[in-house]
Scaffold this motif. Structure first.
Motif, PDB file in Angstrom:
ATOM      1  N   LYS A 154      14.809 -26.191 -16.368  1.00  0.00           N
ATOM      2  CA  LYS A 154      13.924 -26.082 -15.795  1.00  0.00           C
ATOM      3  C   LYS A 154      14.320 -26.713 -14.117  1.00  0.00           C
ATOM      4  CE  LYS A 154      10.478 -29.492 -13.930  1.00  0.00           C
ATOM      5  NZ  LYS A 154       9.606 -31.075 -14.448  1.00  0.00           N
ATOM      6  N   TYR A 155      13.841 -25.640 -13.502  1.00  0.00           N
ATOM      7  CA  TYR A 155      14.750 -24.668 -11.956  1.00  0.00           C
ATOM      8  C   TYR A 155      13.734 -25.763 -11.097  1.00  0.00           C
ATOM      9  CZ  TYR A 155      15.698 -22.941  -7.866  1.00  0.00           C
ATOM     10  OH  TYR A 155      16.131 -23.121  -6.437  1.00  0.00           O
ATOM     11  N   THR A 156      13.397 -26.660 -10.080  1.00  0.00           N
ATOM     12  CA  THR A 156      13.146 -27.376  -9.968  1.00  0.00           C
ATOM     13  C   THR A 156      12.547 -26.452  -8.373  1.00  0.00           C
ATOM     14  OG1 THR A 156      13.473 -29.334 -10.894  1.00  0.00           O
ATOM     15  CG2 THR A 156      12.372 -30.111  -8.596  1.00  0.00           C
ATOM     16  N   ALA A 157      12.290 -26.345  -7.950  1.00  0.00           N
ATOM     17  CA  ALA A 157      11.330 -25.129  -6.335  1.00  0.00           C
ATOM     18  C   ALA A 157      11.441 -26.754  -5.459  1.00  0.00           C
ATOM     19  CB  ALA A 157      10.140 -24.979  -7.122  1.00  0.00           C
ATOM     20  N   ALA A 158      11.780 -27.642  -5.486  1.00  0.00           N
ATOM     21  CA  ALA A 158      11.314 -28.497  -4.032  1.00  0.00           C
ATOM     22  C   ALA A 158      13.023 -28.785  -3.709  1.00  0.00           C
ATOM     23  CB  ALA A 158      10.546 -29.463  -4.225  1.00  0.00           C
ATOM     24  N   THR A 159      14.034 -28.663  -5.511  1.00  0.00           N
ATOM     25  CA  THR A 159      15.201 -29.306  -4.415  1.00  0.00           C
ATOM     26  C   THR A 159      16.564 -28.488  -4.759  1.00  0.00           C
ATOM     27  OG1 THR A 159      15.299 -29.833  -7.123  1.00  0.00           O
ATOM     28  CG2 THR A 159      14.370 -31.720  -5.226  1.00  0.00           C
ATOM     29  N   GLY A 160      15.873 -27.223  -5.251  1.00  0.00           N
ATOM     30  CA  GLY A 160      16.950 -26.064  -6.023  1.00  0.00           C
ATOM     31  C   GLY A 160      17.734 -26.285  -6.919  1.00  0.00           C
ATOM     32  N   VAL A 161      17.246 -27.492  -7.681  1.00  0.00           N
ATOM     33  CA  VAL A 161      18.394 -27.637  -8.302  1.00  0.00           C
ATOM     34  C   VAL A 161      17.731 -27.662 -10.330  1.00  0.00           C
ATOM     35  CG1 VAL A 161      19.229 -29.751 -10.392  1.00  0.00           C
ATOM     36  CG2 VAL A 161      18.721 -30.009  -7.531  1.00  0.00           C
ATOM     37  N   LEU A 162      18.923 -27.177 -11.449  1.00  0.00           N
ATOM     38  CA  LEU A 162      18.467 -26.573 -12.130  1.00  0.00           C
ATOM     39  C   LEU A 162      18.678 -28.179 -12.888  1.00  0.00           C
ATOM     40  CD1 LEU A 162      17.828 -24.343 -14.304  1.00  0.00           C
ATOM     41  CD2 LEU A 162      20.225 -23.877 -14.601  1.00  0.00           C
ATOM     42  N   SER A 163      17.840 -28.047 -14.511  1.00  0.00           N
ATOM     43  CA  SER A 163      17.838 -29.133 -15.327  1.00  0.00           C
ATOM     44  C   SER A 163      17.989 -28.538 -16.843  1.00  0.00           C
ATOM     45  CB  SER A 163      17.627 -30.475 -14.814  1.00  0.00           C
ATOM     46  OG  SER A 163      16.341 -30.077 -15.190  1.00  0.00           O
ATOM     47  N   LEU A 164      18.651 -29.269 -17.740  1.00  0.00           N
ATOM     48  CA  LEU A 164      18.345 -28.945 -18.649  1.00  0.00           C
ATOM     49  C   LEU A 164      16.703 -29.688 -19.658  1.00  0.00           C
ATOM     50  CD1 LEU A 164      18.916 -27.599 -21.290  1.00  0.00           C
ATOM     51  CD2 LEU A 164      20.317 -29.524 -21.825  1.00  0.00           C
ATOM     52  N   LEU A 165      15.725 -29.355 -19.717  1.00  0.00           N
ATOM     53  CA  LEU A 165      14.564 -29.888 -20.140  1.00  0.00           C
ATOM     54  C   LEU A 165      14.800 -30.817 -21.446  1.00  0.00           C
ATOM     55  CD1 LEU A 165      11.180 -30.727 -18.803  1.00  0.00           C
ATOM     56  CD2 LEU A 165      10.934 -28.511 -19.932  1.00  0.00           C
ATOM     57  N   SER A 166      14.883 -29.050 -22.342  1.00  0.00           N
ATOM     58  CA  SER A 166      14.513 -30.065 -23.460  1.00  0.00           C
ATOM     59  C   SER A 166      16.180 -29.433 -24.411  1.00  0.00           C
ATOM     60  CB  SER A 166      13.251 -28.964 -24.105  1.00  0.00           C
ATOM     61  OG  SER A 166      12.330 -29.078 -23.934  1.00  0.00           O
ATOM     62  N   THR A 167      16.728 -30.417 -24.750  1.00  0.00           N
ATOM     63  CA  THR A 167      17.468 -29.903 -25.932  1.00  0.00           C
ATOM     64  C   THR A 167      17.712 -29.422 -26.889  1.00  0.00           C
ATOM     65  OG1 THR A 167      17.519 -32.186 -26.837  1.00  0.00           O
ATOM     66  CG2 THR A 167      18.827 -32.174 -24.660  1.00  0.00           C
ATOM     67  N   GLU A 168      18.607 -29.139 -26.871  1.00  0.00           N
ATOM     68  CA  GLU A 168      18.594 -28.726 -28.664  1.00  0.00           C
ATOM     69  C   GLU A 168      17.670 -29.209 -30.295  1.00  0.00           C
ATOM     70  OE1 GLU A 168      21.710 -26.586 -32.069  1.00  0.00           O
ATOM     71  OE2 GLU A 168      20.994 -24.912 -30.693  1.00  0.00           O
ATOM     72  N   ALA A 169      17.637 -30.302 -29.646  1.00  0.00           N
ATOM     73  CA  ALA A 169      17.679 -31.798 -30.790  1.00  0.00           C
ATOM     74  C   ALA A 169      16.389 -31.599 -30.520  1.00  0.00           C
ATOM     75  CB  ALA A 169      18.688 -33.292 -30.820  1.00  0.00           C
ATOM     76  N   GLN A 170      15.871 -31.486 -29.628  1.00  0.00           N
ATOM     77  CA  GLN A 170      14.581 -31.663 -29.198  1.00  0.00           C
ATOM     78  C   GLN A 170      13.794 -30.957 -30.031  1.00  0.00           C
ATOM     79  OE1 GLN A 170      14.999 -32.909 -24.961  1.00  0.00           O
ATOM     80  NE2 GLN A 170      13.248 -34.409 -25.302  1.00  0.00           N
ATOM     81  N   ILE A 171      13.765 -30.022 -29.009  1.00  0.00           N
ATOM     82  CA  ILE A 171      13.797 -28.767 -30.425  1.00  0.00           C
ATOM     83  C   ILE A 171      13.663 -28.695 -31.600  1.00  0.00           C
ATOM     84  CG2 ILE A 171      13.359 -25.527 -31.045  1.00  0.00           C
ATOM     85  CD1 ILE A 171      12.924 -26.662 -27.892  1.00  0.00           C
ATOM     86  N   GLN A 172      14.515 -28.380 -32.449  1.00  0.00           N
ATOM     87  CA  GLN A 172      14.891 -28.683 -33.876  1.00  0.00           C
ATOM     88  C   GLN A 172      13.823 -30.164 -34.570  1.00  0.00           C
ATOM     89  OE1 GLN A 172      18.942 -29.580 -34.442  1.00  0.00           O
ATOM     90  NE2 GLN A 172      19.800 -27.763 -34.849  1.00  0.00           N
ATOM     91  N   THR A 173      13.597 -31.135 -33.318  1.00  0.00           N
ATOM     92  CA  THR A 173      12.405 -32.636 -33.648  1.00  0.00           C
ATOM     93  C   THR A 173      11.709 -31.827 -34.078  1.00  0.00           C
ATOM     94  OG1 THR A 173      14.106 -34.744 -32.776  1.00  0.00           O
ATOM     95  CG2 THR A 173      11.849 -34.422 -33.491  1.00  0.00           C
ATOM     96  N   ALA A 174      10.791 -30.960 -33.493  1.00  0.00           N
ATOM     97  CA  ALA A 174       9.425 -30.748 -33.215  1.00  0.00           C
ATOM     98  C   ALA A 174       9.352 -30.063 -34.495  1.00  0.00           C
ATOM     99  CB  ALA A 174       9.330 -29.742 -31.926  1.00  0.00           C
ATOM    100  N   THR A 175      10.328 -28.783 -34.174  1.00  0.00           N
ATOM    101  CA  THR A 175      10.200 -28.002 -35.299  1.00  0.00           C
ATOM    102  C   THR A 175      10.253 -28.206 -37.178  1.00  0.00           C
ATOM    103  OG1 THR A 175      12.192 -26.625 -35.525  1.00  0.00           O
ATOM    104  CG2 THR A 175      10.406 -26.299 -33.832  1.00  0.00           C
ATOM    105  N   GLY A 176      11.467 -29.425 -37.273  1.00  0.00           N
ATOM    106  CA  GLY A 176      12.449 -29.217 -38.342  1.00  0.00           C
ATOM    107  C   GLY A 176      13.122 -28.343 -38.583  1.00  0.00           C
ATOM    108  N   SER A 177      13.686 -27.582 -38.397  1.00  0.00           N
ATOM    109  CA  SER A 177      14.170 -26.550 -38.355  1.00  0.00           C
ATOM    110  C   SER A 177      15.652 -26.627 -37.584  1.00  0.00           C
ATOM    111  CB  SER A 177      13.566 -24.969 -37.924  1.00  0.00           C
ATOM    112  OG  SER A 177      14.519 -24.137 -38.425  1.00  0.00           O
ATOM    113  N   PRO A 178      17.445 -26.646 -38.857  1.00  0.00           N
ATOM    114  CA  PRO A 178      18.176 -26.400 -37.849  1.00  0.00           C
ATOM    115  C   PRO A 178      18.350 -25.063 -36.719  1.00  0.00           C
ATOM    116  CG  PRO A 178      18.348 -26.541 -39.335  1.00  0.00           C
ATOM    117  CD  PRO A 178      17.462 -26.367 -39.524  1.00  0.00           C
TER     118      PRO A 178
END
Length: 283
Positions: A130-154
């Protein structure tokens, strides 16, 4: 925003524009223009292209250089490209992972940019930035672990499609072949429509979600599925509709799509690419 359509043509590596009404076609910005303005080499845009609802400019993901570019639309700087996120910024958030910006980008009503990454090296980089326009800062919104939790797949390839409308919706290819919903603040993800849900709508045995993702004004989602039936490798294109609650139904069938193209042979046509819906205002 006047309905002008922008698209990237792979052979020339130029971005074209088709004005509305009339569809008059012209070159908006060339590869040489982008290289001269940014210092980048051989920019390549896959599915990553979106218009900001805030400033009306075009934002693109340059997969070849691992960068996000802003291209001015209108005004004295029309067509001028600026690199706003570098590959080094992405790499700093997922050290050792491959930066592969093939899956698309989208923007919210504050101009924040959501970017999916597919790490073909399997080193923890199947993530959402996620790139926040107001600050110009790039951050990690969803980690691979968060994605894996949703999908149930590695194994989750985020190389297909992403749209924003209050929440973030992302197609996941590979083992999951599913649709997930992501909280744009916490990054937590939940499964919205599974492969079984999609297959129940199409009658296919295996989904292949490479045909893009779009959303309408009442948050119905449209999924381009290039799946198969019978295990014979025959591609059967369908467009599936999924509600914001995950219920799936068939929107356009294989037969309808083939009849439109006057093609009946197996494997044609193919749904590989992007999708958009006219007149949707998420803000």
């Amino acid at each position: 925003l006047d309905g002008t359509v922008f698209f990237y043509e792979q052979n020339s590596q130029n971005i074209f524009m088709a004005t509305n009404p009339g569809g008059v076609l012209s070159v908006f910005v060339t590869e040489a223009d982008i290289e001269a303005a940014t210092g980048l080499t051989s920019p390549r845009i896959q599915n990553g292209m979106a218009i900001s609802p805030v400033d009306g400019n075009l934002y693109v993901a340059d997969d070849n250089n691992g960068s996000i570019l802003r291209i001015n639309v209108g005004g004295p700087l029309n067509g001028h490209a600026t690199q706003i996120i570098t590959e080094a910024e992405f790499e700093a958030l997922v050290p050792g992972a491959e930066i592969s910006l093939e899956g698309g980008i989208d923007l919210d009503c504050l101009g924040n940019i959501y970017i999916t990454n597919s790490d073909n090296n399997d080193t923890g980089g199947d993530v959402i930035f996620k790139y926040t326009a107001a600050t110009g800062v790039l951050s990690l919104l969803s980690t691979e672990a968060q994605i894996q939790t949703a999908t149930g797949s590695p194994e989750n390839n985020l190389d297909v499609g992403v749209v924003f409308f209050d929440d973030l919706f992302v197609l996941v290819d590979n083992d999951c072949n599913c649709l997930i919903k992501v909280d744009p603040v916490s990054g937590d993800a939940v499964l919205l429509a599974s492969e079984a849900d999609i297959n129940s709508a199409t009658g296919n045995d295996e989904a292949d979600l490479e045909g893009g993702l779009a959303i309408d004004q009442i948050q119905n989602l449209y999924i381009g599925d290039d799946g198969e039936i019978g295990g014979n490798g025959e591609d059967r294109p369908n467009i599936v509709q999924a509600t914001q609650f995950g219920q799936t139904s068939l929107f356009a069938s294989t037969t309808e799509i083939r009849n439109f193209y006057n093609v009946i042979e197996p494997g044609s046509p193919r749904l590989l690419g992007s999708m958009a819906i006219e007149g949707v205002n998420v803000c």
